[in-house]
Design an enzyme around this catalytic site. Sequence first.
Site, PDB file in Angstrom:
ATOM      1  N   LYS A  10     -40.161   3.605 -14.165  1.00 15.24           N
ATOM      2  CA  LYS A  10     -38.903   2.828 -14.234  1.00 15.24           C
ATOM      3  C   LYS A  10     -38.960   1.904 -15.446  1.00 15.24           C
ATOM      4  CE  LYS A  10     -38.579  -1.059 -11.670  1.00 15.24           C
ATOM      5  NZ  LYS A  10     -38.226  -2.291 -12.387  1.00 15.24           N
ATOM      6  N   ASN A  11     -40.082   1.222 -15.635  1.00 14.49           N
ATOM      7  CA  ASN A  11     -40.158   0.191 -16.676  1.00 14.49           C
ATOM      8  C   ASN A  11     -40.343   0.736 -18.082  1.00 14.49           C
ATOM      9  OD1 ASN A  11     -39.676  -1.641 -14.698  1.00 14.49           O
ATOM     10  ND2 ASN A  11     -41.749  -2.494 -14.638  1.00 14.49           N
ATOM     11  N   CYS A  28     -34.161 -14.227 -10.394  1.00 15.94           N
ATOM     12  CA  CYS A  28     -34.307 -13.403  -9.192  1.00 15.94           C
ATOM     13  C   CYS A  28     -35.316 -14.149  -8.325  1.00 15.94           C
ATOM     14  CB  CYS A  28     -34.792 -12.008  -9.555  1.00 15.94           C
ATOM     15  SG  CYS A  28     -36.469 -12.028 -10.157  1.00 15.94           S
ATOM     16  N   ARG A  80     -36.676 -16.305 -14.696  1.00 17.65           N
ATOM     17  CA  ARG A  80     -36.517 -15.169 -15.606  1.00 17.65           C
ATOM     18  C   ARG A  80     -35.616 -15.499 -16.797  1.00 17.65           C
ATOM     19  NH1 ARG A  80     -37.886 -10.570 -12.497  1.00 17.65           N
ATOM     20  NH2 ARG A  80     -38.333  -9.507 -14.435  1.00 17.65           N
ATOM     21  N   LYS A  98     -44.673 -16.916 -26.432  1.00 21.52           N
ATOM     22  CA  LYS A  98     -45.407 -16.483 -25.233  1.00 21.52           C
ATOM     23  C   LYS A  98     -45.230 -14.962 -25.155  1.00 21.52           C
ATOM     24  CE  LYS A  98     -45.563 -17.630 -20.280  1.00 21.52           C
ATOM     25  NZ  LYS A  98     -44.733 -16.718 -19.476  1.00 21.52           N
ATOM     26  N   ASP A 139     -47.457  -6.635 -11.410  1.00 18.74           N
ATOM     27  CA  ASP A 139     -46.719  -5.745 -10.497  1.00 18.74           C
ATOM     28  C   ASP A 139     -47.636  -5.095  -9.469  1.00 18.74           C
ATOM     29  OD1 ASP A 139     -44.314  -4.508 -12.968  1.00 18.74           O
ATOM     30  OD2 ASP A 139     -44.534  -6.415 -11.923  1.00 18.74           O
ATOM     31  N   ARG A 194     -35.132   0.452  -5.567  1.00 23.18           N
ATOM     32  CA  ARG A 194     -34.884   0.146  -6.984  1.00 23.18           C
ATOM     33  C   ARG A 194     -35.962   0.785  -7.853  1.00 23.18           C
ATOM     34  NH1 ARG A 194     -33.765  -5.900  -8.501  1.00 23.18           N
ATOM     35  NH2 ARG A 194     -33.916  -4.782 -10.445  1.00 23.18           N
TER      36      ARG A 194
HETATM   37  C1  EPZ Z   1     -41.095  -6.818 -17.241  1.00 25.49           C
HETATM   38  O1  EPZ Z   1     -40.256  -7.922 -16.909  1.00 25.49           O
HETATM   39  C2  EPZ Z   1     -41.024  -5.864 -16.058  1.00 25.49           C
HETATM   40  N1  EPZ Z   1     -39.649  -5.401 -15.870  1.00 25.49           N
HETATM   41  C3  EPZ Z   1     -41.518  -6.575 -14.799  1.00 25.49           C
HETATM   42  O2  EPZ Z   1     -41.498  -5.620 -13.742  1.00 25.49           O
HETATM   43  C4  EPZ Z   1     -42.969  -7.018 -15.035  1.00 25.49           C
HETATM   44  O3  EPZ Z   1     -43.416  -7.711 -13.895  1.00 25.49           O
HETATM   45  C5  EPZ Z   1     -43.004  -7.945 -16.256  1.00 25.49           C
HETATM   46  O4  EPZ Z   1     -42.458  -7.239 -17.411  1.00 25.49           O
HETATM   47  C6  EPZ Z   1     -44.422  -8.398 -16.603  1.00 25.49           C
HETATM   48  O5  EPZ Z   1     -45.227  -7.293 -16.838  1.00 25.49           O
HETATM   49  C7  EPZ Z   1     -39.206  -4.378 -16.634  1.00 25.49           C
HETATM   50  O6  EPZ Z   1     -39.905  -3.847 -17.475  1.00 25.49           O
HETATM   51  C8  EPZ Z   1     -37.795  -3.927 -16.383  1.00 25.49           C
HETATM   52  P1  EPZ Z   1     -41.680 -10.816 -19.295  1.00 25.49           P
HETATM   53  P2  EPZ Z   1     -39.849  -9.005 -18.055  1.00 25.49           P
HETATM   54  O7  EPZ Z   1     -40.590 -11.057 -20.253  1.00 25.49           O
HETATM   55  O8  EPZ Z   1     -39.657  -8.320 -19.337  1.00 25.49           O
HETATM   56  C9  EPZ Z   1     -41.233 -15.540 -19.010  1.00 25.49           C
HETATM   57  C10 EPZ Z   1     -40.936  -4.814 -11.633  1.00 25.49           C
HETATM   58  O9  EPZ Z   1     -41.338  -5.112 -10.510  1.00 25.49           O
HETATM   59  N2  EPZ Z   1     -40.181 -15.363 -20.023  1.00 25.49           N
HETATM   60  O10 EPZ Z   1     -42.988 -10.267 -19.777  1.00 25.49           O
HETATM   61  O11 EPZ Z   1     -38.752  -9.841 -17.514  1.00 25.49           O
HETATM   62  C11 EPZ Z   1     -40.855 -14.905 -17.672  1.00 25.49           C
HETATM   63  O12 EPZ Z   1     -40.076 -15.814 -16.904  1.00 25.49           O
HETATM   64  C12 EPZ Z   1     -40.603  -5.884 -12.642  1.00 25.49           C
HETATM   65  O13 EPZ Z   1     -40.796  -3.616 -12.043  1.00 25.49           O
HETATM   66  C13 EPZ Z   1     -39.587 -16.512 -20.570  1.00 25.49           C
HETATM   67  O14 EPZ Z   1     -39.924 -17.635 -20.223  1.00 25.49           O
HETATM   68  O15 EPZ Z   1     -41.185  -9.889 -18.090  1.00 25.49           O
HETATM   69  C14 EPZ Z   1     -42.190 -14.607 -17.046  1.00 25.49           C
HETATM   70  O16 EPZ Z   1     -42.681 -15.787 -16.431  1.00 25.49           O
HETATM   71  C15 EPZ Z   1     -40.753  -7.278 -12.045  1.00 25.49           C
HETATM   72  N3  EPZ Z   1     -38.600 -16.346 -21.500  1.00 25.49           N
HETATM   73  C16 EPZ Z   1     -43.063 -14.257 -18.241  1.00 25.49           C
HETATM   74  O17 EPZ Z   1     -42.390 -14.799 -19.409  1.00 25.49           O
HETATM   75  C17 EPZ Z   1     -38.201 -15.096 -21.924  1.00 25.49           C
HETATM   76  O18 EPZ Z   1     -37.313 -15.004 -22.794  1.00 25.49           O
HETATM   77  C18 EPZ Z   1     -43.235 -12.773 -18.451  1.00 25.49           C
HETATM   78  O19 EPZ Z   1     -41.937 -12.194 -18.512  1.00 25.49           O
HETATM   79  C19 EPZ Z   1     -38.804 -13.954 -21.332  1.00 25.49           C
HETATM   80  C20 EPZ Z   1     -39.807 -14.107 -20.399  1.00 25.49           C
END
Ligand code: EPZ
Length: 420
Positions: free
Chosen positions: A22-23, A118, A123, A163, A307, A399
């Site tokens: 999915k991801n 969520c 997020r 980050k 995950d 999902r």
């Molecule tokens: C992706 O989410 C995945 N989703 C998530 O999988 C996965 O848990 C996550 O990466 C971490 O590996 C998809 O690929 C669709 P991040 P993403 O941006 O891109 C903060 C599942 O169960 N952040 O790496 O949203 C954020 O809040 C889902 O399949 C900011 O602060 O993750 C988090 O604390 C859940 N500002 C951390 O960084 C931003 O602009 C990591 O988020 C973006 C992120």
Amino acid sequence: MDKFLINGPCKVKGKVSVSGSKNASLPILAATLLFDKPVIIKNLPIVKDIKTMLNLLKSLGSKIVLSKDKKTVKIINKKKMKTFASYSLVKTMRGSILVLGPLISKFYKSKTSLPGGCLIGARPVNYHLSALKKLGMDYKIKDGYILAKTKGRLKGSMIKFPKISVGATENSIIAACLAKGKTVLKNCAIEPEIKDLTNFLNSAGAKIKWSGRTCKILGTDTLNQTEYTVMADRIEAGTFCVAATLTKGNLEIRDFNPDMIRTELELLKKVGARIKIDSNKIKITGPKKIKPIKNIKTKEWPGVATDMQSQLMVLMCRADGKSSITENIFENRFLHVGELQRLGANIQIKKNKAFIDGNTKFVGAELMSSDLRASVALVLAAMISNGKSSINRIYHLDRGYENLEIKLKKIGVKIKRLKK
Ligand code: EPZ
């Protein structure tokens, strides 16, 4: 709302095939907005989030031709596409924010709904927005929408992410493909799904190179026609590995690259699982006694995947002793704990660390899913509980897991779906 009925305890045995990721599929489908020519994507998982993304592309004007088995899609974009990603679609799937990068890069404007938070966290998308701004995107936030535009083609730039962010890295790479000149992205996320995205884009003539956490993209004027097969879902594979370890089972898990979960497999070996690794499958046998792991910490790739955190927590509930898990990625990803406690688990939470007592005798109960990965943890716990469990709101599961109850039934789990 559908629910699962599970009769435990049970032991998993036999063979299971892993579906497409999915991801990896979501950013690849979003990136098809960059294309003038038809694109074929194969091995899509048949899950709700993919249907949502395909509906979003359709709402933007893409012509979507789905194969009979719904795992292959041919996407043909119009010359003039819409650039409005509505809240009604984006709110159901956060990954929709990934259309912002391609829309602004290809059509120089976009009205994309903010995805909103969520249950696992706020997020935010600030890193997405600041990176795209550096490429030349102007934007303002109004009524929950990102009103974005650019004066002509985006321009390559040097961007260092404050980050590590999977989504921000993906959005920036996709946008940089059609920007003018070179873009250098530093401190990138390097999850396998991101490499799958860049392999897909390079197969269409993009010029993307990696070195560690630095990604270099040389913008091109257009992308060529291509056909691409999405990687297998490493989190689904990892989930089945935990199921075998948890239930003293014996599974052959196929059609995926075990290297994608090497960290988690090392951890399961420490727990006592016996694992035989081939190029595109593994054989895993669960131990009689599950050894506790003092402090499991989720981290960005190549660390233990966030995950996989809830699934590993269920495993530690059955470990022979105390353990702990630290969640370093999301601020509220312990929603499964309350439900596990209702099954008899003894878990204390202090900030982002969970302390687990082990040797839990799970007893079946009525359970409530909260998010995708928490729900699958409840399925695992119900599989080792004595008696009947019912798991409500499994639309969370639908999902991201394709035909989960069918796959589990085939390997010995007494599970059925009650359609409501
Ligand atoms: C992706 O989410 C995945 N989703 C998530 O999988 C996965 O848990 C996550 O990466 C971490 O590996 C998809 O690929 C669709 P991040 P993403 O941006 O891109 C903060 C599942 O169960 N952040 O790496 O949203 C954020 O809040 C889902 O399949 C900011 O602060 O993750 C988090 O604390 C859940 N500002 C951390 O960084 C931003 O602009 C990591 O988020 C973006 C992120």
